[in-house]
Design an enzyme around this catalytic site. Structure first.
Site, PDB file in Angstrom:
ATOM      1  N   LYS A  19       0.829  -1.206   0.000  1.00  0.00           N
ATOM      2  CA  LYS A  19       0.000   0.000   0.000  1.00  0.00           C
ATOM      3  C   LYS A  19       0.866   1.259   0.000  1.00  0.00           C
ATOM      4  O   LYS A  19       0.645   2.178  -0.797  1.00  0.00           O
ATOM      5  CB  LYS A  19      -0.916  -0.034   1.230  1.00  0.00           C
ATOM      6  CG  LYS A  19      -1.806   1.188   1.397  1.00  0.00           C
ATOM      7  CD  LYS A  19      -3.032   0.866   2.206  1.00  0.00           C
ATOM      8  CE  LYS A  19      -2.853   1.093   3.698  1.00  0.00           C
ATOM      9  NZ  LYS A  19      -2.741   2.519   4.043  1.00  0.00           N
ATOM     10  N   ASP A 312       1.654  -0.854  12.059  1.00  0.00           N
ATOM     11  CA  ASP A 312       0.355  -1.338  11.575  1.00  0.00           C
ATOM     12  C   ASP A 312       0.065  -2.776  12.024  1.00  0.00           C
ATOM     13  O   ASP A 312      -1.056  -3.259  11.864  1.00  0.00           O
ATOM     14  CB  ASP A 312       0.288  -1.253  10.043  1.00  0.00           C
ATOM     15  CG  ASP A 312       0.266   0.204   9.578  1.00  0.00           C
ATOM     16  OD1 ASP A 312      -0.168   1.070  10.350  1.00  0.00           O
ATOM     17  OD2 ASP A 312       0.687   0.469   8.438  1.00  0.00           O
TER      18      ASP A 312
HETATM   19  C1  S3P Z   1       2.332   4.887   6.298  1.00  0.00           C
HETATM   20  C2  S3P Z   1       2.924   5.207   7.474  1.00  0.00           C
HETATM   21  C3  S3P Z   1       2.397   4.823   8.789  1.00  0.00           C
HETATM   22  C4  S3P Z   1       1.389   3.688   8.676  1.00  0.00           C
HETATM   23  C5  S3P Z   1       0.417   3.892   7.564  1.00  0.00           C
HETATM   24  C6  S3P Z   1       1.125   4.044   6.232  1.00  0.00           C
HETATM   25  C7  S3P Z   1       2.935   5.373   5.042  1.00  0.00           C
HETATM   26  O1  S3P Z   1       1.772   5.937   9.382  1.00  0.00           O
HETATM   27  O2  S3P Z   1       0.699   3.525   9.890  1.00  0.00           O
HETATM   28  O3  S3P Z   1      -0.472   2.793   7.460  1.00  0.00           O
HETATM   29  O4  S3P Z   1       2.623   4.836   3.962  1.00  0.00           O
HETATM   30  O5  S3P Z   1       3.751   6.309   5.127  1.00  0.00           O
HETATM   31  P1  S3P Z   1       2.628   6.992  10.255  1.00  0.00           P
HETATM   32  O6  S3P Z   1       3.829   7.244   9.469  1.00  0.00           O
HETATM   33  O7  S3P Z   1       1.796   8.217  10.387  1.00  0.00           O
HETATM   34  O8  S3P Z   1       2.869   6.302  11.555  1.00  0.00           O
END
Ligand code: S3P
Length: 432
Positions: A19, A312
């Site tokens: 993702k 996550d």
């Molecule tokens: C993500 C970073 C994470 C993660 C999110 C996706 C990303 O969030 O929890 O599902 O793609 O940069 P944070 O960086 O805010 O912790």
């Protein structure tokens, strides 16, 4: 309501695309010159929010199943959207695009769904202001967000929160500034933005401390082919399922093993899981086939410095801990309270329905491992949060009761084929 199946898992699975990498390939492709081909793109609701946003900003996108071609127009090629950009449920789209749009020569407005409207955005708007950005949130610091594109200045910014989303927003803004920028992280977080921008031609240096990132502005970004590996955060549900369900033996194919994301593998190994990682040859980020079999589990302690690489997967750590032999603790994870739901509260509420004993902390959980669970409420709830829904579906496999899941469709945010893939691993089960 979805009736949850029971039995061991067997067989092989090719995971859907990552993702985080899919979002970044769209955004970086959009601001590069010429076509970017994204292979094995994740067609989930969150990534489709990013796809729609770049289309609304004037970018042509061709879609051929999970292959996408983004016809990038360069960093000055985006056009003002005719209406507010709808971020759906996607925090990643919102935060990264805030950084990208802060330096554009037009105004933008970002809106989102009920869950996203509760999530904090000042963590992005405040550091961007230090580069000269003009961004207005609500009084609560949430969506809708109004961005008045500005000429940005290079800055040295020390981040207060370990967040790859915030870091990435600042990097995307720094590309458009009038001088170099330095971003200093609190703890190392996923580095997909830095890796991908380098591949597209940007000059981004990460110091040996893994915390200090230097960004040279105005690179000539050229479109590339991005091979998106399987998402370890999606693989994690099956890594845990096979570990806690007796007789399981599965292989998860082509999973991204970027070390800023492999906290779940490290935690599983520490807990005694039976895992074999076979690294594959790859032209992009590292990937592996991962074989996992049922194992007896020991408790674990997860603390602040472990969190970014496992953020996550923490709901799954709570589930693993509930199956382990003793007491486990998760601390330093207050960020969980700001995800799609307050995941400390929703994990505690849902796992308690299975009779699991746990204590909520302001920044984590204490979980008592038990071999037998006593279900007190058979109706489980995703709370509209994809990762809570999938974690509870896996938890349900361990119970002998018939259990149901409310709002199962939430899984489409990151893994639309989750139940199909889970069923395929249950169907190939061998009786022992
Ligand atoms: C993500 C970073 C994470 C993660 C999110 C996706 C990303 O969030 O929890 O599902 O793609 O940069 P944070 O960086 O805010 O912790």
């Amino acid at each position: 309501m979805f009736k949850l199946p029971k039995s061991g898992l067997h067989g092989k699975l090719l995971l859907p695309g990552d993702k985080s990498i899919s979002h970044r390939a769209l955004l970086i492709g959009a601001i590069s010159n010429g076509p970017t081909v994204i292979k094995h793109f994740l067609r989930s609701n969150d990534c489709l929010s990013t796809l729609q946003a770049i289309k609304d900003l004037g970018i042509n996108v061709e879609q051929h199943n999970t292959d996408i071609i983004v016809h990038g127009k360069g960093i000055k090629g985006l056009q003002q959207a005719a209406k507010p950009l709808d971020m759906g449920n996607s925090g990643t789209t919102t935060r990264l695009i805030m950084g990208l749009l802060a330096g554009q020569a037009f105004a933008s407005e970002l809106i989102g769904d009920a869950s996203l409207q509760k999530r904090p955005m000042r963590r992005v708007s405040e550091p961007l202001t230090m580069m000269g950005a003009k961004i207005q949130t609500t009084d609560d610091g949430t969506l809708p967000v109004k961005i008045t594109g500005q000429a940005l200045h290079g800055a040295k910014i020390k981040l207060q929160i370990a967040s790859a989303q915030v870091k990435s927003a600042l990097i995307l803004a720094a590309l458009q500034a009038d001088s170099p920028s330095t971003i200093i992280e609190k703890l190392p977080t996923r580095d997909h933005t830095e890796q991908m921008l380098r591949k597209f031609g940007a000059n981004i240096q990460t110091a040996q401390d893994q915390l200090t990132i230097s960004v040279e502005p105005h690179p000539e970004l050229e479109g590339q082919t991005v091979n998106v590996p399987g998402d370890i955060s999606s693989a994690a549900f099956f890594l845990v399922a096979a570990t806690i369900i007796p007789n399981s033996d599965i292989t998860l194919c082509n999973v991204n093993i970027n070390k800023t994301r492999t906290g779940i593998l490290n935690a599983l190994l520490k807990m005694g899981a039976n895992i074999q990682v076979t690294e594959l040859e790859s032209q992009g980020e590292p990937a592996a086939d991962i074989r996992v079999r049922y194992a007896h589990l020991f408790p674990i302690k997860i603390s602040e410095e472990d969190i970014p690489a496992i953020i996550d997967e923490l709901p799954l750590i709570a589930l693993l801990a509930a199956c382990a032999d003793g007491q486990s603790t998760i601390t330093g994870a207050q960020e969980l309270r700001f995800k799609e739901t307050d995941r400390i509260a929703t994990v505690a509420q849902e796992l308690r329905k299975l009779g699991i004993q746990l204590k909520e902390l302001p920044d984590g959980l204490i979980i008592e491992g038990q071999t037998a669970w006593n279900v007190t409420d058979p109706v489980l709830d995703s709370h509209g949060d994809h990762r809570i829904g999938m974690m509870m579906a896996i938890a349900a496999l361990r119970s002998t009761d018939d259990l149901f899941l409310n709002e199962p469709e939430a899984v489409s945010v990151s893994y639309p084929e989750f139940f199909t893939d889970l069923n395929s691993l249950l169907k190939t089960r061998k009786e022992v």
